[in-house]
Write a protein that holds these residues in place. Structure first.
Motif, PDB file in Angstrom:
ATOM      1  N   SER A   1       0.882  -1.178   0.000  1.00 19.86           N
ATOM      2  CA  SER A   1       0.000   0.000   0.000  1.00 19.86           C
ATOM      3  C   SER A   1       0.911   1.217   0.000  1.00 19.86           C
ATOM      4  CB  SER A   1      -0.866   0.039   1.245  1.00 19.86           C
ATOM      5  OG  SER A   1      -1.782  -1.017   1.227  1.00 19.86           O
TER       6      SER A   1
ATOM      7  N   MET B   1      -3.866  11.734  -4.945  1.00 18.13           N
ATOM      8  CA  MET B   1      -4.267  11.037  -6.184  1.00 18.13           C
ATOM      9  C   MET B   1      -5.697  10.533  -6.117  1.00 18.13           C
ATOM     10  SD  MET B   1      -0.935   9.021  -7.406  1.00 18.13           S
ATOM     11  CE  MET B   1       0.609   9.842  -7.533  1.00 18.13           C
ATOM     12  N   LEU B   2      -6.620  11.459  -5.896  1.00 19.11           N
ATOM     13  CA  LEU B   2      -8.030  11.076  -5.830  1.00 19.11           C
ATOM     14  C   LEU B   2      -8.615  11.039  -7.230  1.00 19.11           C
ATOM     15  CD1 LEU B   2      -9.253  13.119  -2.735  1.00 19.11           C
ATOM     16  CD2 LEU B   2      -8.346  10.806  -2.841  1.00 19.11           C
ATOM     17  N   LEU B   3      -9.590  10.170  -7.387  1.00 15.07           N
ATOM     18  CA  LEU B   3     -10.278  10.045  -8.679  1.00 15.07           C
ATOM     19  C   LEU B   3     -11.638  10.737  -8.597  1.00 15.07           C
ATOM     20  CD1 LEU B   3      -9.425   6.299  -9.144  1.00 15.07           C
ATOM     21  CD2 LEU B   3      -8.576   8.134 -10.586  1.00 15.07           C
ATOM     22  N   PRO B   4     -12.186  11.190  -9.731  1.00 13.38           N
ATOM     23  CA  PRO B   4     -13.492  11.871  -9.678  1.00 13.38           C
ATOM     24  C   PRO B   4     -14.630  10.863  -9.477  1.00 13.38           C
ATOM     25  CG  PRO B   4     -12.695  11.788 -11.924  1.00 13.38           C
ATOM     26  CD  PRO B   4     -11.644  11.161 -11.087  1.00 13.38           C
ATOM     27  N   LEU B   5     -14.618  10.238  -8.322  1.00 14.68           N
ATOM     28  CA  LEU B   5     -15.625   9.238  -7.953  1.00 14.68           C
ATOM     29  C   LEU B   5     -16.099   9.552  -6.538  1.00 14.68           C
ATOM     30  CD1 LEU B   5     -13.537   6.222  -9.212  1.00 14.68           C
ATOM     31  CD2 LEU B   5     -15.647   7.008 -10.257  1.00 14.68           C
TER      32      LEU B   5
ATOM     33  N   ASP C   1     -15.712   4.927  -3.348  1.00 10.12           N
ATOM     34  CA  ASP C   1     -14.940   4.324  -4.442  1.00 10.12           C
ATOM     35  C   ASP C   1     -13.466   4.688  -4.346  1.00 10.12           C
ATOM     36  OD1 ASP C   1     -17.021   2.985  -5.613  1.00 10.12           O
ATOM     37  OD2 ASP C   1     -17.613   4.665  -6.892  1.00 10.12           O
TER      38      ASP C   1
ATOM     39  N   MET D   1     -11.393   1.592  -4.148  1.00  7.53           N
ATOM     40  CA  MET D   1     -10.838   1.513  -5.500  1.00  7.53           C
ATOM     41  C   MET D   1     -11.504   0.404  -6.329  1.00  7.53           C
ATOM     42  SD  MET D   1      -8.767   3.996  -5.862  1.00  7.53           S
ATOM     43  CE  MET D   1      -7.346   3.960  -6.933  1.00  7.53           C
ATOM     44  N   GLY D   2     -12.810   0.279  -6.152  1.00  4.53           N
ATOM     45  CA  GLY D   2     -13.586  -0.649  -6.975  1.00  4.53           C
ATOM     46  C   GLY D   2     -13.599  -2.080  -6.463  1.00  4.53           C
ATOM     47  N   HIS D   3     -12.919  -2.337  -5.346  1.00  2.00           N
ATOM     48  CA  HIS D   3     -12.928  -3.707  -4.808  1.00  2.00           C
ATOM     49  C   HIS D   3     -14.045  -3.855  -3.785  1.00  2.00           C
ATOM     50  CE1 HIS D   3      -9.194  -4.422  -6.855  1.00  2.00           C
ATOM     51  NE2 HIS D   3      -8.697  -3.297  -6.334  1.00  2.00           N
TER      52      HIS D   3
ATOM     53  N   ALA E   1      -6.747   9.163   1.139  1.00  2.00           N
ATOM     54  CA  ALA E   1      -5.665   8.329   0.577  1.00  2.00           C
ATOM     55  C   ALA E   1      -5.157   7.341   1.620  1.00  2.00           C
ATOM     56  CB  ALA E   1      -4.541   9.225   0.087  1.00  2.00           C
TER      57      ALA E   1
ATOM     58  N   ARG F   1      -7.620   4.573   2.025  1.00  2.00           N
ATOM     59  CA  ARG F   1      -7.479   3.674   0.870  1.00  2.00           C
ATOM     60  C   ARG F   1      -6.352   2.654   1.139  1.00  2.00           C
ATOM     61  NH1 ARG F   1      -5.377   7.028  -4.036  1.00  2.00           N
ATOM     62  NH2 ARG F   1      -7.561   7.462  -4.502  1.00  2.00           N
ATOM     63  N   ALA F   2      -5.229   3.168   1.651  1.00  2.00           N
ATOM     64  CA  ALA F   2      -4.100   2.272   1.950  1.00  2.00           C
ATOM     65  C   ALA F   2      -4.474   1.295   3.063  1.00  2.00           C
ATOM     66  CB  ALA F   2      -2.895   3.113   2.358  1.00  2.00           C
TER      67      ALA F   2
ATOM     68  N   LYS G   1      -6.729  -1.577   1.809  1.00  2.00           N
ATOM     69  CA  LYS G   1      -6.028  -2.653   1.084  1.00  2.00           C
ATOM     70  C   LYS G   1      -5.351  -3.600   2.076  1.00  2.00           C
ATOM     71  CE  LYS G   1      -2.744  -3.546  -2.633  1.00  2.00           C
ATOM     72  NZ  LYS G   1      -1.699  -2.998  -3.487  1.00  2.00           N
TER      73      LYS G   1
ATOM     74  N   SER H   1      -7.618  12.822 -14.496  1.00  3.28           N
ATOM     75  CA  SER H   1      -7.279  12.260 -13.191  1.00  3.28           C
ATOM     76  C   SER H   1      -6.765  10.831 -13.311  1.00  3.28           C
ATOM     77  CB  SER H   1      -8.444  12.355 -12.217  1.00  3.28           C
ATOM     78  OG  SER H   1      -9.533  11.737 -12.781  1.00  3.28           O
TER      79      SER H   1
ATOM     80  N   HIS I   1      -3.187  11.392 -13.977  1.00  2.00           N
ATOM     81  CA  HIS I   1      -2.554  11.938 -12.778  1.00  2.00           C
ATOM     82  C   HIS I   1      -2.427  10.869 -11.682  1.00  2.00           C
ATOM     83  CE1 HIS I   1      -1.704  14.702  -9.533  1.00  2.00           C
ATOM     84  NE2 HIS I   1      -2.739  14.217  -8.875  1.00  2.00           N
ATOM     85  N   ALA I   2      -3.486  10.064 -11.546  1.00  5.96           N
ATOM     86  CA  ALA I   2      -3.503   9.088 -10.440  1.00  5.96           C
ATOM     87  C   ALA I   2      -3.083   7.698 -10.906  1.00  5.96           C
ATOM     88  CB  ALA I   2      -4.903   9.049  -9.827  1.00  5.96           C
TER      89      ALA I   2
ATOM     90  N   ALA J   1      -1.581   5.311  -8.331  1.00  7.94           N
ATOM     91  CA  ALA J   1      -2.573   4.785  -7.381  1.00  7.94           C
ATOM     92  C   ALA J   1      -3.426   3.710  -8.054  1.00  7.94           C
ATOM     93  CB  ALA J   1      -3.450   5.917  -6.863  1.00  7.94           C
TER      94      ALA J   1
ATOM     95  N   ILE K   1      -1.187   0.573  -8.149  1.00  7.46           N
ATOM     96  CA  ILE K   1      -0.951  -0.032  -6.814  1.00  7.46           C
ATOM     97  C   ILE K   1      -2.227  -0.688  -6.290  1.00  7.46           C
ATOM     98  CG2 ILE K   1      -0.445   0.525  -4.373  1.00  7.46           C
ATOM     99  CD1 ILE K   1       2.054   1.011  -5.854  1.00  7.46           C
ATOM    100  N   TYR K   2      -3.369  -0.006  -6.502  1.00  8.83           N
ATOM    101  CA  TYR K   2      -4.609  -0.520  -5.911  1.00  8.83           C
ATOM    102  C   TYR K   2      -5.422  -1.339  -6.915  1.00  8.83           C
ATOM    103  CZ  TYR K   2      -3.282   2.364  -2.041  1.00  8.83           C
ATOM    104  OH  TYR K   2      -2.587   2.892  -0.994  1.00  8.83           O
TER     105      TYR K   2
ATOM    106  N   ALA L   1      -6.868  -0.862  -9.730  1.00 13.82           N
ATOM    107  CA  ALA L   1      -8.195  -0.283  -9.975  1.00 13.82           C
ATOM    108  C   ALA L   1      -8.488  -0.112 -11.469  1.00 13.82           C
ATOM    109  CB  ALA L   1      -8.306   1.056  -9.262  1.00 13.82           C
TER     110      ALA L   1
ATOM    111  N   MET M   1     -12.220  -0.600 -12.516  1.00 12.06           N
ATOM    112  CA  MET M   1     -13.088   0.499 -12.080  1.00 12.06           C
ATOM    113  C   MET M   1     -12.836   1.740 -12.946  1.00 12.06           C
ATOM    114  SD  MET M   1     -13.289   2.438  -8.412  1.00 12.06           S
ATOM    115  CE  MET M   1     -11.753   3.270  -8.629  1.00 12.06           C
TER     116      MET M   1
END
Lengths: 209, 309
Positions: free
Chosen positions: A74, A81-85, A89, A93-95, A142, A145-146, A149, B198, B201-202, B205, B208-209, B211, B214
């Motif tokens: 992790s 590093m966030l996603l637009p979700l 999520d 991270m979708g798991h 973040a 998230r770590a 996992k 993004s 950019h990400a 991540a 690593i995860y 994803a 998704m």
């Protein structure tokens, strides 16, 4: 747990990591310090399987291939590093994780109080609100998230460097509470962030001192 | 508005000349068309077409060409003079203010003020040079043609005017409807761009995860949403535009139908109908373009007023 043997890595004909060897046992907390550009982040990316070493071997939890290493660790980077979700999520991270696990990491990352104030809670969409998040809130997501996992190896690349002292303290405390029994490698240029670590190295000219 | 008044006042001579020539040019064109109508009436009545009438027509044709040339020349000249006055006046005002109190590096110094208003200055300057006199000319044409036609035949003028105004409301309504769907399509596009940005950019991540799935489904969803909104927008756009394209022909169709009946019944001469057919586009085009002119003019006066330092 982590073993680096004669690892070399260069970028643009510049030697970044020079014949570096390091052995980290399970549960160790290793701090690596160094000036900007000393190669700290590169070393962490090698440990995370994001880069492949030019020569030498990187072994993490028995894995040597970068793809496989990535699955074993992790990472919390300087940028969240966030996603637009949604927040959910961004944490999972979708798991599919049990709700109890997500709730636990939200609590451990000290996000609960803030999330309770949001009308949609964990389902709050970050796409339009990413700019409204404080650095502390984003970094805690973040971290959650770590934590979600739940790898044996936690790699930290200056996770608190962009935060004010209060937020920085709280974020680092949240990480250390969680990582008590994990193997941690934390790169930073701030010595005060490495209190209580097993070993602290300094990275200079691609070599650990 | 006060800046515009100042500019007009400062260049009153060339502005007056330009407006005067524009009126003359429009009148000359109208008189030419009336004479064409007169010629048609004579032919319809089987009267003799005299050589003097043909010479008069030729003279009006030449004067028409000349006045149109002069109109463009004087209009462009006046517009350029006004744009020049705007630039010079702005600099003059800036320098006077600078001499009196501004300290270099302060919010009042010339560099700071220029950087704040340079967009407004260039937009106002461009509007003055390229659009201002064309709009003035079209408005003049619209008023003159309307007054001329209403005195010539009120019913036929209303046959052109009323549907045009109704179409104007339709265009306004449909563009309001379209602007809603356009903005939601733009929002979806922005969302999709944000997703793709993004993801780049990400990327660490995402790796690593683990994803990837998704992210791919998020990107696909945002792409599909954007595509759906774009398709909806284009459908609506095509529907409204084809309808407004058809409606814009309605005044002409009504004019031909009603005017044609009036000619057959002997209420008006064929020449009068020809005059209306020739002039109706000047009236309808001006009225239909009114909303875009007004919004453009509002932006222009807002930009001008921002130049008051």
């Amino acid at each position: 747990m982590i073993d680096l043997k004669n690892v070399t890595f260069s970028y643009d004909n510049k030697m970044i990591i020079n014949n570096l060897s390091l052995n980290i046992k399970k549960g160790d907390k290793i701090g690596i310090m160094g000036e900007s550009g000393s190669g700290k982040s590169t070393l962490l990316k090698l440990l995370a399987g994001l880069y492949r070493a030019e020569s030498g071997t990187v072994t993490v939890d028995g894995e040597t291939e970068p793809e496989a290493i990535s699955r074993k660790v992790s990472v919390v980077m300087q940028s969240p590093m966030l996603l637009p979700l949604s927040i959910y999520d961004n944490i999972t991270m979708g798991h599919k994780y049990p709700d109890s696990q997500v709730e636990r990491v939200v609590k451990m990352a000290r996000l609960s109080n803030w999330i309770e104030t949001l009308p949609d809670g964990l389902n709050t969409y970050l796409g339009d609100r990413a700019d409204e998040l404080s650095g502390g809130q984003a970094q805690r997501i973040a971290i959650a998230r770590a934590m979600c996992k739940d790898s044996e190896v936690l790699l930290l690349d200056e996770p608190a460097s962009a935060l004010d002292s209060e937020n920085s303290k709280s974020v680092l405390e949240a990480i250390m509470d969680y990582a008590a029994d994990k193997t941690v490698v934390h790169v930073t240029h701030q010595a005060q962030h490495l209190e209580g670590y097993t070993r602290i190295y300094s990275l200079r000219d691609g070599e650990l001192i | 508005m006060s800046v515009l008044a100042k500019l007009l006042k400062r260049n009153r001579l060339c502005v007056t000349v330009a407006v005067f020539i524009a009126i003359i040019a429009n009148l000359s064109q109208m008189i030419y068309i009336v004479h064409i109508g007169e010629l048609v009436n004579r032919i319809e009545n089987r009267e003799k077409v005299t050589s003097s009438l043909v010479i008069i027509l030729a003279c009006f044709l030449i004067s028409n060409v000349l006045t149109v040339y002069l109109k463009h020349y004087s209009g462009r000249y006046a517009a350029e003079k006004m744009a020049h006055s705007l630039r010079m006046g702005f600099i003059e005002q800036l320098l006077c203010k600078q001499r009196k109190k501004a300290v270099p590096g302060s919010a009042d110094d010339a560099g700071s003020v220029m950087s704040k208003v340079q967009n407004e200055l260039s937009r106002a300057d461009e509007y003055l040079s390229t659009t201002f006199f064309d709009i003035t000319d079209m408005l003049l044409t619209c008023v003159l043609v309307f007054v001329f036609l209403i005195f010539r035949n009120t019913l036929l003028t209303l046959v052109i005017f009323v549907p045009t105004v109704l179409i104007l409301f339709y265009v306004k309504w449909s563009s309001r409807k379209l602007s809603g769907i356009v903005s939601s399509a733009l929002k979806e596009k922005e969302k999709m761009n944000r997703v793709s940005y993004s993801l780049v950019h990400a990327f660490p991540a995402v790796k690593i995860y683990n994803a990837d799935e998704m992210c791919i489904s998020t990107y696909k969803n945002s792409l599909e949403n954007w595509g759906k909104h774009e398709a909806d927008m284009e459908k609506l756009n095509a529907l409204y535009n084809s309808l407004s394209g058809f409606l814009s022909r309605v005044p002409m169709l009504l004019l031909i139908t009603i005017g044609g009946f009036m000619v057959i019944k002997g209420n008006i001469m064929l020449g009068t109908l020809i005059v209306f057919l020739n002039m109706q586009s000047s009236l309808t085009n001006s009225i239909m373009n009114l909303p875009s002119w007004i919004s453009g003019f509002k932006v222009f006066t807002t930009n001008l007023d921002k130049l008051k330092i």
